[in-house]
Design an enzyme around this catalytic site. Structure first.
Site, short mmCIF file in Angstrom:
data_model
loop_
_atom_site.label_atom_id
_atom_site.label_comp_id
_atom_site.label_asym_id
_atom_site.label_seq_id
_atom_site.Cartn_x
_atom_site.Cartn_y
_atom_site.Cartn_z
N LYS A 53 32.98 60.88 38.35
CA LYS A 53 31.58 60.93 39.47
C LYS A 53 30.80 60.16 38.87
O LYS A 53 30.16 59.28 39.53
CB LYS A 53 31.04 62.56 39.23
CG LYS A 53 31.90 63.67 39.88
CD LYS A 53 31.53 65.08 39.55
CE LYS A 53 32.48 65.88 40.22
NZ LYS A 53 32.52 67.39 40.05
N GLN A 97 28.31 71.17 36.75
CA GLN A 97 29.84 71.12 36.67
C GLN A 97 30.44 72.66 36.32
O GLN A 97 29.77 73.10 35.43
CB GLN A 97 30.34 70.05 35.71
CG GLN A 97 32.01 70.23 35.73
CD GLN A 97 32.47 69.45 37.16
OE1 GLN A 97 31.80 68.78 37.77
NE2 GLN A 97 33.67 69.83 37.71
N ASP A 120 26.22 69.70 45.58
CA ASP A 120 27.40 70.54 45.85
C ASP A 120 27.60 71.46 47.05
O ASP A 120 28.63 72.09 47.19
CB ASP A 120 27.64 71.50 44.61
CG ASP A 120 28.46 70.87 43.34
OD1 ASP A 120 29.53 70.23 43.99
OD2 ASP A 120 28.35 71.23 42.15
#
Ligand code: GUN
Length: 313
Positions: A53, A97, A120
């Site tokens: 990422k 995460q 997200d």
């Protein structure tokens, strides 16, 4: 006839090039989108994902920073970190995460992320926005699945879609996106009766269960499009044999590394399907591309012409 392979690397590269060009345009207006990634502890898979990422941010010109609190962090300490990032004007996207360690209340953390920075798409506000077709932030892997279908000219409207797996991260949002695209959608899970026959109804079959090679040829209608969201590490030799017997190239890699990466779809399905995503190189690369796209979108919406995502409280 063998299935068309839907090349996720190629589609991801296209999207990342589009994002890079948008980042350039924003730079002319003095805006640099920024992403903060929070990685708690040292889960090896999460470390690999986060590295990808951050690298992708560099490539498209997005500012990124990585926060790596210790495995022992408390919910309150992590909340403090997220709240600080919410307040920063140079940060447009916040990604925590998953999975988080067991002492941390994950739901509380995801709820604390400003919905306008929730790249997200996990915050209940964004979940609600998706289900009511309002312009929120959409989870990356599900929107990547839709991009693969659209950019491969596979129509969604009026098609029978079957989603295997009902997770909040993939199954539910991908089903919602397919409904919004006018597909007829069935969601299956571990309690579904006669799963193979339900799956055989699918023109578009989405496998997001997290079980190596579970979807065999008897689950698939001839000519169907099969999207494999699974990424499973196979270390057991008999399991390897069940999946890849006779595949010399895979066997060589398996012997060298001691594992191989396999999706939820058995490789034999490529002989039945009309089109299929490989693992690796299918859906995986799209997740990062859509994260880049979401970060730019969040920056535009938050810093742009007043079209704000966050609810005015
Ligand atoms: N862990 C596995 N997939 C994801 C994802 O899409 N987002 C986050 N934040 N964590 C993950």
């Amino acid at each position: 006839m063998a299935a068309t392979i839907l090349d996720g690397n190629k589609i991801s590269a296209q999207i990342r090039a589009e994002v890079a060009s948008e980042v350039k345009t924003m730079a002319d207006a003095g805006i640099r989108p920024g992403l903060a990634v929070v990685l708690v502890g040292h889960d090896p898979a999460s470390e690999i994902y986060v590295r990808g990422k951050v690298k992708s941010c560099e490539e498209v010109g997005i500012y990124s920073e990585k926060h790596t609190p210790a495995e022992t962090i408390s919910t309150e300490e992590l909340l403090e970190l997220v709240t600080g990032l919410n307040l920063r004007d140079d940060i447009d996207g916040i990604l925590v995460q998953l999975p988080l360690p067991p002492q941390v209340d994950s739901k509380k953390i995801l709820m604390a992320v400003d919905p306008a920075k929730d790249v997200d798409g996990f915050h209940p506000i964004n979940v609600g926005m998706l289900s009511t077709q309002l312009p929120g932030l959409v989870p990356c892997t599900p929107s990547g699945v839709i991009e693969i279908l659209k950019r491969s000219n596979i129509s969604i409207s009026g098609q029978e879609a079957v989603v295997v797996g009902r997770s909040d991260i993939v199954g539910k949002p991908v089903a919602m996106l397919l409904i919004n695209g006018n597909a007829t959608v069935t969601i299956c899970h571990s309690k579904t009766h006669d799963l193979p026959s339900v799956c055989r109804r699918a023109d578009i079959l989405i496998a997001a269960i997290g079980r190596a090679g579970m979807i065999t040829r008897d689950y698939v209608k001839a000519g169907a499009t099969v999207i494999d969201v699974g990424q499973n590490k196979v270390t057991d030799r008999s399991e390897f044999e069940r999946l890849f017997a006779g595949n010399a190239k895979r066997e060589e890699a398996f012997n060298a590394k001691g594992f191989t990466l396999v999706g939820d779809v058995h490789p034999e399905v490529a002989q039945v399907a009309g089109a299929i995503t490989p693992v690796p190189g299918g859906v995986g690369p799209l997740t990062i591309a859509m994260l880049m796209s979401n970060t730019v979108r969040a920056a535009r919406l938050r810093r742009g012409s007043g079209a704000r995502l966050s609810l005015a409280c």
